[in-house]
Scaffold this motif. Structure first.
Motif, PDB file in Angstrom:
ATOM      1  N   HIS A   1     -22.919 -66.633 -28.426  1.00 10.75           N
ATOM      2  CA  HIS A   1     -22.985 -67.687 -27.409  1.00 10.75           C
ATOM      3  C   HIS A   1     -22.255 -67.212 -26.162  1.00 10.75           C
ATOM      4  CE1 HIS A   1     -22.901 -71.601 -25.470  1.00 10.75           C
ATOM      5  NE2 HIS A   1     -21.615 -71.424 -25.261  1.00 10.75           N
ATOM      6  N   VAL A   2     -22.881 -67.424 -25.011  1.00  8.52           N
ATOM      7  CA  VAL A   2     -22.276 -67.036 -23.739  1.00  8.52           C
ATOM      8  C   VAL A   2     -22.543 -68.134 -22.717  1.00  8.52           C
ATOM      9  CG1 VAL A   2     -22.264 -65.354 -21.850  1.00  8.52           C
ATOM     10  CG2 VAL A   2     -22.596 -64.574 -24.195  1.00  8.52           C
ATOM     11  N   GLU A   3     -21.509 -68.486 -21.962  1.00 11.63           N
ATOM     12  CA  GLU A   3     -21.678 -69.383 -20.825  1.00 11.63           C
ATOM     13  C   GLU A   3     -22.138 -68.534 -19.640  1.00 11.63           C
ATOM     14  OE1 GLU A   3     -20.731 -72.847 -20.613  1.00 11.63           O
ATOM     15  OE2 GLU A   3     -20.570 -72.781 -22.790  1.00 11.63           O
ATOM     16  N   THR A   4     -23.245 -68.908 -19.021  1.00 11.49           N
ATOM     17  CA  THR A   4     -23.754 -68.134 -17.887  1.00 11.49           C
ATOM     18  C   THR A   4     -23.733 -68.986 -16.618  1.00 11.49           C
ATOM     19  OG1 THR A   4     -26.069 -68.722 -18.328  1.00 11.49           O
ATOM     20  CG2 THR A   4     -25.216 -66.715 -19.361  1.00 11.49           C
ATOM     21  N   PHE A   5     -23.708 -68.294 -15.476  1.00  6.77           N
ATOM     22  CA  PHE A   5     -23.567 -68.960 -14.180  1.00  6.77           C
ATOM     23  C   PHE A   5     -24.495 -68.297 -13.172  1.00  6.77           C
ATOM     24  CE2 PHE A   5     -19.695 -69.312 -16.576  1.00  6.77           C
ATOM     25  CZ  PHE A   5     -19.280 -70.623 -16.370  1.00  6.77           C
ATOM     26  N   GLY A   6     -25.175 -69.122 -12.382  1.00  6.36           N
ATOM     27  CA  GLY A   6     -26.088 -68.595 -11.377  1.00  6.36           C
ATOM     28  C   GLY A   6     -26.092 -69.447 -10.120  1.00  6.36           C
ATOM     29  N   ILE A   7     -26.535 -68.852  -9.017  1.00  3.47           N
ATOM     30  CA  ILE A   7     -26.576 -69.526  -7.723  1.00  3.47           C
ATOM     31  C   ILE A   7     -28.003 -69.921  -7.389  1.00  3.47           C
ATOM     32  CG2 ILE A   7     -26.141 -69.292  -5.243  1.00  3.47           C
ATOM     33  CD1 ILE A   7     -24.067 -67.127  -5.984  1.00  3.47           C
ATOM     34  N   ARG A   8     -28.191 -71.164  -7.012  1.00  2.00           N
ATOM     35  CA  ARG A   8     -29.452 -71.625  -6.450  1.00  2.00           C
ATOM     36  C   ARG A   8     -29.272 -71.777  -4.943  1.00  2.00           C
ATOM     37  NH1 ARG A   8     -30.933 -77.134  -8.705  1.00  2.00           N
ATOM     38  NH2 ARG A   8     -32.805 -76.707  -7.463  1.00  2.00           N
ATOM     39  N   PHE A   9     -30.321 -71.478  -4.195  1.00  2.53           N
ATOM     40  CA  PHE A   9     -30.271 -71.650  -2.749  1.00  2.53           C
ATOM     41  C   PHE A   9     -31.225 -72.757  -2.321  1.00  2.53           C
ATOM     42  CE2 PHE A   9     -28.589 -67.293  -2.883  1.00  2.53           C
ATOM     43  CZ  PHE A   9     -27.498 -67.438  -2.025  1.00  2.53           C
ATOM     44  N   ALA A  10     -30.766 -73.595  -1.405  1.00  5.42           N
ATOM     45  CA  ALA A  10     -31.645 -74.603  -0.831  1.00  5.42           C
ATOM     46  C   ALA A  10     -32.775 -73.951  -0.044  1.00  5.42           C
ATOM     47  CB  ALA A  10     -30.834 -75.541   0.066  1.00  5.42           C
ATOM     48  N   ASP A  11     -32.490 -72.771   0.531  1.00  7.08           N
ATOM     49  CA  ASP A  11     -33.496 -72.012   1.286  1.00  7.08           C
ATOM     50  C   ASP A  11     -34.347 -71.212   0.288  1.00  7.08           C
ATOM     51  OD1 ASP A  11     -34.931 -70.171   2.851  1.00  7.08           O
ATOM     52  OD2 ASP A  11     -33.341 -70.074   4.361  1.00  7.08           O
TER      53      ASP A  11
ATOM     54  N   ARG B   1     -33.576 -69.413 -14.897  1.00  7.28           N
ATOM     55  CA  ARG B   1     -33.858 -70.344 -15.998  1.00  7.28           C
ATOM     56  C   ARG B   1     -34.700 -69.684 -17.083  1.00  7.28           C
ATOM     57  NH1 ARG B   1     -35.139 -75.869 -12.437  1.00  7.28           N
ATOM     58  NH2 ARG B   1     -32.953 -76.253 -11.845  1.00  7.28           N
ATOM     59  N   LEU B   2     -35.588 -68.797 -16.681  1.00  4.62           N
ATOM     60  CA  LEU B   2     -36.396 -68.073 -17.654  1.00  4.62           C
ATOM     61  C   LEU B   2     -35.515 -67.215 -18.557  1.00  4.62           C
ATOM     62  CD1 LEU B   2     -39.211 -67.210 -18.676  1.00  4.62           C
ATOM     63  CD2 LEU B   2     -39.230 -65.445 -16.885  1.00  4.62           C
ATOM     64  N   VAL B   3     -34.554 -66.510 -17.949  1.00  2.00           N
ATOM     65  CA  VAL B   3     -33.631 -65.673 -18.726  1.00  2.00           C
ATOM     66  C   VAL B   3     -32.784 -66.539 -19.644  1.00  2.00           C
ATOM     67  CG1 VAL B   3     -31.629 -64.129 -18.568  1.00  2.00           C
ATOM     68  CG2 VAL B   3     -33.560 -63.825 -17.006  1.00  2.00           C
ATOM     69  N   ALA B   4     -32.233 -67.622 -19.103  1.00  3.86           N
ATOM     70  CA  ALA B   4     -31.361 -68.487 -19.897  1.00  3.86           C
ATOM     71  C   ALA B   4     -32.099 -69.068 -21.103  1.00  3.86           C
ATOM     72  CB  ALA B   4     -30.810 -69.605 -19.013  1.00  3.86           C
TER      73      ALA B   4
ATOM     74  N   HIS C   1     -25.102 -72.578 -16.231  1.00  2.00           N
ATOM     75  CA  HIS C   1     -24.583 -73.454 -15.187  1.00  2.00           C
ATOM     76  C   HIS C   1     -25.195 -73.024 -13.858  1.00  2.00           C
ATOM     77  CE1 HIS C   1     -21.097 -74.740 -17.791  1.00  2.00           C
ATOM     78  NE2 HIS C   1     -21.389 -73.559 -18.348  1.00  2.00           N
ATOM     79  N   GLU C   2     -25.624 -73.997 -13.056  1.00  2.00           N
ATOM     80  CA  GLU C   2     -26.236 -73.702 -11.759  1.00  2.00           C
ATOM     81  C   GLU C   2     -25.395 -74.276 -10.630  1.00  2.00           C
ATOM     82  OE1 GLU C   2     -30.904 -73.800 -13.253  1.00  2.00           O
ATOM     83  OE2 GLU C   2     -30.135 -75.367 -11.919  1.00  2.00           O
TER      84      GLU C   2
ATOM     85  N   ALA D   1     -16.792 -72.448  -9.186  1.00  2.00           N
ATOM     86  CA  ALA D   1     -17.468 -73.208 -10.240  1.00  2.00           C
ATOM     87  C   ALA D   1     -17.138 -72.656 -11.627  1.00  2.00           C
ATOM     88  CB  ALA D   1     -18.978 -73.184 -10.010  1.00  2.00           C
ATOM     89  N   VAL D   2     -16.997 -71.344 -11.731  1.00  2.24           N
ATOM     90  CA  VAL D   2     -16.629 -70.721 -13.004  1.00  2.24           C
ATOM     91  C   VAL D   2     -15.250 -71.204 -13.438  1.00  2.24           C
ATOM     92  CG1 VAL D   2     -16.044 -68.519 -14.102  1.00  2.24           C
ATOM     93  CG2 VAL D   2     -18.087 -68.692 -12.672  1.00  2.24           C
ATOM     94  N   LYS D   3     -14.317 -71.206 -12.508  1.00  6.32           N
ATOM     95  CA  LYS D   3     -12.967 -71.675 -12.830  1.00  6.32           C
ATOM     96  C   LYS D   3     -12.990 -73.135 -13.259  1.00  6.32           C
ATOM     97  CE  LYS D   3      -8.291 -72.158 -10.979  1.00  6.32           C
ATOM     98  NZ  LYS D   3      -7.404 -71.967  -9.795  1.00  6.32           N
ATOM     99  N   ALA D   4     -13.781 -73.945 -12.550  1.00  3.55           N
ATOM    100  CA  ALA D   4     -13.869 -75.369 -12.888  1.00  3.55           C
ATOM    101  C   ALA D   4     -14.437 -75.583 -14.285  1.00  3.55           C
ATOM    102  CB  ALA D   4     -14.722 -76.093 -11.855  1.00  3.55           C
ATOM    103  N   ALA D   5     -15.253 -74.635 -14.748  1.00  2.00           N
ATOM    104  CA  ALA D   5     -15.837 -74.726 -16.088  1.00  2.00           C
ATOM    105  C   ALA D   5     -14.885 -74.229 -17.174  1.00  2.00           C
ATOM    106  CB  ALA D   5     -17.141 -73.940 -16.136  1.00  2.00           C
TER     107      ALA D   5
END
Length: 659
Positions: free
Chosen positions: A261-271, A281-284, A292-293, A330-334
């Motif tokens: 099990h691994v917690e993963t983190f990624g960035i989404r852009f509004a642009d 999401r496909l990888v996750a 986490h996004e 966000a990683v720290k907050a998690a």
């Protein structure tokens, strides 16, 4: 010393410690990841003759510790830091070669009166120093040196010229006058007279493959599995960044296989031009990880840019560090302190277009009148402009610069550096003339390995990319600085020393064939990932620049970029900057890449000047106030004539205290 460590509390918010004798002071802010209860620093050997303050991780510490224990060494902690002290006791300066890790440390040998400043092979972690008022002062970040009070912040013109050409000042230079960086793979040794000698303990050494032909992908996977396993060693959860690209996805697949099990983190852009949400999401989903996004908008980039510049300590020619700064928050907050990332694969396995450019240009140079050979350039830079724009004469002319100078030591990077150096015209003439491009080339050429001329062109291009971009910019501004701004440690499996050496034994065809890249890694990925990921073209990590920062309706940085403030700083050609800014804010006008780089370079230099000028004292006072609430784990005072009393919240059971 307390003022200095206060400025680094973001790097180590879990406690601090100090050691002082009549000649040396060492101080440490702790981010506890291994040996949570007993790993306080500074720490020493059994008799207190060798002291260490250490930032980073030694991933092979378990193996080193076992070997040293068999040789009679006794350990007082169960962490990785102490193996450095005992390795030095046993092997002296040969010890650095034994360390598989990412590190920057100061080691004080009180018997020999020697101070060592040592940095890891690839410069993953920072280490700065300065000579001031008869002292050598050193710290992970320049702001801590300034907080010590012996040297004041001043921007270095030559460092600026380098940053506006190669994206960052390269060690030993920095963006600040009189502040030097310890180069990667280097140990500096100062004696009691403060005379320094420099030891380079590792270099890239291309070698013949040590594995059977045709099994490169199996060997690569085995090496990478071992590297990931080492970087999962921690007494806290280890997460992973997932960008949606090949490299981070392979690393996450190996981590998930090893950990379950691994917690993963990624960035989404509004642009949507920069967004890779679908691939993440496909990888996750494929790997079954908890993902986490973080959605990053233009206003998020505007708001976080000043703080990002403060932590990066350099002008920036991209906004890319800002989303990564926000992601580490966000990683720290998690509740996660450590993340695996995919950096390094592009440099070691030829993923960047710069390697393809070099190959195509060399092929073209053998027949410069050909019209078919330069047409190959249309196949790369798919993310730049419309396809038609990559087929016109201007595009071809751009890549023909110094086409026939294939013997130039930096042939592979001439196009990139020429393009970036356009931004120099926005600097004041006396600054942009302080380090001419040819002088910069000469300085860099003097540092090339002695067997450089025997290397093949691909290996040369890789070396330049590693030294001139990865170590100085990528691992700093998009790596350590923005991660540790929130007390998050990034780990880089592709930069394991054994994996790096392995990659330089690979045949070129295992890295690149024509315009296809990372050949062996893609074969490994096909076993582990969906074809949409294993076969995906390289998508550089980018973020909006002009649209986020210079829109005509956005006045966030209006004051910083006013003609009066531009002129007052003394760094800029005010007319040139004002004209370019007007173009950026005009309706229906769009800037080219280098114009955007120039404007953000100007803006972030202004922000840097403010942060380390008028705002600096207030930042230092705020940091000292935070330190007052932190636990002091170690307080060892051996100064002859300057006794002091530990803070009331000290925890001193592990070390002797002498007054």
């Amino acid at each position: 010393m307390r003022r200095m460590v206060a400025m680094l509390s973001h790097r180590g918010p879990d406690g601090y410690g100090l050691y002082r004798d009549d000649q040396v002071g060492l101080v440490h802010s702790r981010l506890s990841i291994i040996d949570l209860a007993g790993g306080a620093q500074p720490l020493s050997n059994e008799d207190g003759s060798v002291w260490l303050t250490f930032n980073g991780e030694i991933f092979n510490y378990i193996e080193l510790r076992q070997n040293l224990a068999e040789l009679g060494h006794r350990f007082s902690t169960s962490g990785d830091s102490e193996v450095i002290v005992h390795c030095y006791e046993r092997y002296g300066s040969r010890a650095w070669e034994m360390l598989n890790g990412q590190f920057a440390f100061a080691l004080w040998d009180s018997r020999r009166r020697l101070l060592w400043l040592v940095r890891d092979r690839l410069g993953i972690l920072p280490l700065h120093y300065a000579r001031a008022r008869g002292h050598v002062v050193f710290a992970s970040e320049a702001k801590a040196i300034f907080a010590g009070g012996r040297i004041a912040p001043r921007v270095d013109p030559e460092g600026l010229c380098q940053a506006f050409t190669t994206w960052s000042a390269m060690a030993p230079r920095s963006a600040f006058q009189d502040i030097r960086q310890v180069p990667p793979a280097t140990a500096l040794c100062f004696d009691s007279a403060l005379c320094a000698r420099e030891q380079t303990y590792w270099r890239v050494h291309p070698a013949r493959p040590s594995f059977a032909k045709g099994s490169a992908d199996d060997a690569l996977e085995a090496q990478l599995k071992r590297s990931v396993a080492l970087r999962l060693r921690a007494d806290v959860p280890v997460g992973a960044y997932v960008s949606g690209g090949l490299d981070s996805s392979v690393i996450t697949s190996l981590a998930a296989e090893a950990r379950g099990h691994v917690e993963t983190f990624g960035i989404r852009f509004a642009d949507p031009r920069f967004d890779e949400t679908r691939e993440q999401r496909l990888v996750a989903k494929h790997l079954g990880v908890h993902h986490h996004e973080l959605l990053c908008s233009a206003s998020d980039i505007r708001d976080a840019l000043p703080e990002t510049v403060w932590h990066c300590e350099t002008p920036l020619l991209r906004t890319s560090p800002v989303p990564l700064f926000l992601l580490s928050q966000a990683v720290k907050a998690a509740g996660v302190k450590t993340v695996l990332t995919g950096e390094g694969a592009d440099e070691l396995l030829c993923g960047y277009t710069i390697f393809k450019e070099d190959q195509i240009r060399r092929f073209w140079a053998r027949s410069p009148q050909s019209t078919m050979r330069p047409a190959l350039l249309q196949r790369i830079h798919h993310y730049v402009g419309a396809e038609g724009a990559r087929q016109n004469a201007v595009w071809q002319s751009f890549f023909s610069h110094k086409l026939l100078e294939t013997a130039h030591p930096f042939y592979s990077h001439l196009i990139r550096w020429r393009n970036t150096a356009w931004t120099l015209r926005l600097l004041a003439p006396e600054i942009r003339n302080s380090l001419p491009l040819e002088s910069m080339f000469a300085d860099m050429a003097a540092e090339l390995p002695p067997d450089w001329s025997a290397w093949d062109p691909v290996t040369r291009a890789q070396y330049i990319e590693i030294q001139g971009f990865m170590s100085s910019y990528l691992l700093s501004c998009q790596g350590d600085r923005v991660a540790m701004a929130h007390g998050v440690e990034a780990r880089y499996p592709f930069l394991d020393p054994d994996f790096v050496d392995f990659c330089f034994t690979l045949e070129t065809t295992d890295k690149m064939i024509g315009t296809r890249d990372k050949i062996a890694l893609r074969r490994v990925a096909r076993r582990r990932l969906p074809p949409e990921i294993s076969g995906r073209r390289k998508q550089p990590f980018r973020a909006p620049i002009a649209a986020a920062l210079f829109d005509r309706d956005e006045a966030t940085f209006e004051d910083a970029l006013s003609p009066s403030n531009l002129a007052a700083s003394g760094y800029f050609d005010t007319t040139a900057v004002t004209q370019l800014l007007a173009r950026a804010r005009a309706r229906g006008r769009s800037l080219g890449e280098r114009e955007e780089m120039g404007l953000i370079g100007v803006l972030t230099l202004q922000l840097l000047n403010d942060a380390f000028g008028p705002q600096f004292r207030q930042r230092a006072l705020e940091a000292e106030a935070l330190l007052a609430g932190m636990r002091c784990d170690v307080w060892v005072d051996r100064a002859i004539d300057k006794p002091s009393i530990p803070p009331p919240h000290s925890v001193l059971s592990a070390f002797e205290v002498r007054h």
